[in-house]
Design an enzyme around this catalytic site. Structure first.
Site, PDB file in Angstrom:
ATOM      1  CD  GLU A   3      -2.774  -1.264   2.478  1.00 43.13           C
ATOM      2  OE1 GLU A   3      -3.135  -0.189   2.988  1.00 43.13           O
ATOM      3  OE2 GLU A   3      -3.134  -2.368   2.917  1.00 43.13           O
ATOM      4  NE  ARG A 281     -10.922  -6.262  -0.438  1.00 42.21           N
ATOM      5  CZ  ARG A 281     -10.257  -5.212  -0.886  1.00 42.21           C
ATOM      6  NH1 ARG A 281     -10.883  -4.133  -1.278  1.00 42.21           N
ATOM      7  NH2 ARG A 281      -8.941  -5.252  -0.934  1.00 42.21           N
TER       8      ARG A 281
END
Length: 291
Positions: A3, A281
DNA sequence: TGCAGTGTTGCTTC
DNA sequence: CGAAGCAACACTGC
């Protein structure tokens, strides 16, 4: 997963090590469909003997500005990472081979090599990617702005003020976790850091963004930069596949409060961490610390 | 043992 | 139009 903090770590390391070096040739490539555009043949021709002027980051993309009008764009997706390795070490069937391999290269996560560039300083820049989701593009500088235009603001830029944050989430609805991970709202936040940001802010991931108070939004805004900056300082997380360009692990893992800690006690209050699904998720949270 | 879970993005479907 | 589901791939854990 790479990320923002992981990609930023790579970018900073590369700027220290390979800025000004030339890409001489492609040393190894076993999966040509990593290259999304142009065709492999054209890609190979266009990249040869180009100097790497500078490496930048936008969202989770690495941008290599070359000494032509082209930019090499690498998105690492779930399991990709780059390794800077002496070119005396060879690759065979996606694995490093030979005697006296550095310990880092023996790490199984660094043994899924699908592409390697020979650089003019005798090193090679290699892509290790277990799931082969990484995407590589070579595009015109003019097309780059267009390519990146769908991304939201960079959360660590100075101009990312609280007002800009509120502007970005204005008119959005749905779980705050989903909004934080939406790259068109804010660039660079994924599953791990959205969980950690919401824990630090004391907000439940399922809370609808339109129901959050000014105070709560301010807490989230502050936590975005706190958590991301801390993760960069610790050189990212390595719960799964991420390694730095030397193949070393990041140290954010032990600072994690909630991500992948389901069933374990909250580090602040001892309550058992829970996991739910949001937008398909996993979302991890402390039911006592987060309201 | 086999199958669900893992995360990012983009494409397809409803 | 937007939201949801799934594919890309390969390994881990239950």
């Amino acid at each position: 997963m790479p990320e923002l903090p992981e990609v930023e770590t790579i970018k900073r390391d590369l700027n220290k090590s390979i800025k000004g070096k030339k890409i001489l040739e492609i040393l190894y490539c076993d999966t040509k469909n990593l290259i999304k555009e142009p065709s492999f043949k054209e890609f190979e021709r266009e990249i040869k003997n180009k100097e790497i002027k500078e490496i930048k980051r936008r969202a989770k993309n690495l941008l290599f500005y070359l000494s032509s009008d082209k930019v090499l764009l690498i998105h690492l997706k779930l399991t990709g990472h780059l390794l800077l390795v002496d070119s005396k070490y060879k690759i065979k069937n996606s694995k490093w081979t030979g005697d006296n391999l550095p310990e880092e290269l023996k790490d199984p996560r660094n043994q899924f090599i699908h592409l390697s560039f020979l650089l003019s300083d005798g090193n090679q820049l290699a892509l290790s990617d277990l799931r082969k989701f990484a995407a590589i593009r070579l595009i015109d500088k003019e097309s780059l702005a267009n390519y990146l235009s769908e991304y939201g603001p960079e959360p660590l830029e100075k101009d990312f003020t609280f007002e800009k944050f509120k502007e970005a989430i204005k008119n959005r609805k749905g779980p705050i976790k989903k909004i934080l991970m939406d790259q068109s709202v804010i660039a660079g936040i994924g599953n791990i850091y959205s969980d950690e940001i919401l824990f630090e802010s004391g907000i439940l991931p399922a809370r609808d963004v339109k129901d959050l108070s000014e105070k709560e939004l301010k807490r989230i805004y502050n936590s975005i930069s706190n958590v991301l900056k801390k993760a960069i300082k610790l050189r990212g997380e390595s719960i799964s596949d991420f390694r730095d360009i030397k193949g070393r692990l990041g140290r954010f893992d032990r600072e994690r409060f909630v991500y992948r800690r389901e069933g374990k006690p909250c580090k602040k209050c001892g309550t058992i961490i829970e996991r739910i699904k949001i937008g398909g998720r996993s979302a991890h949270f402390c039911p006592k610390c987060q309201k």
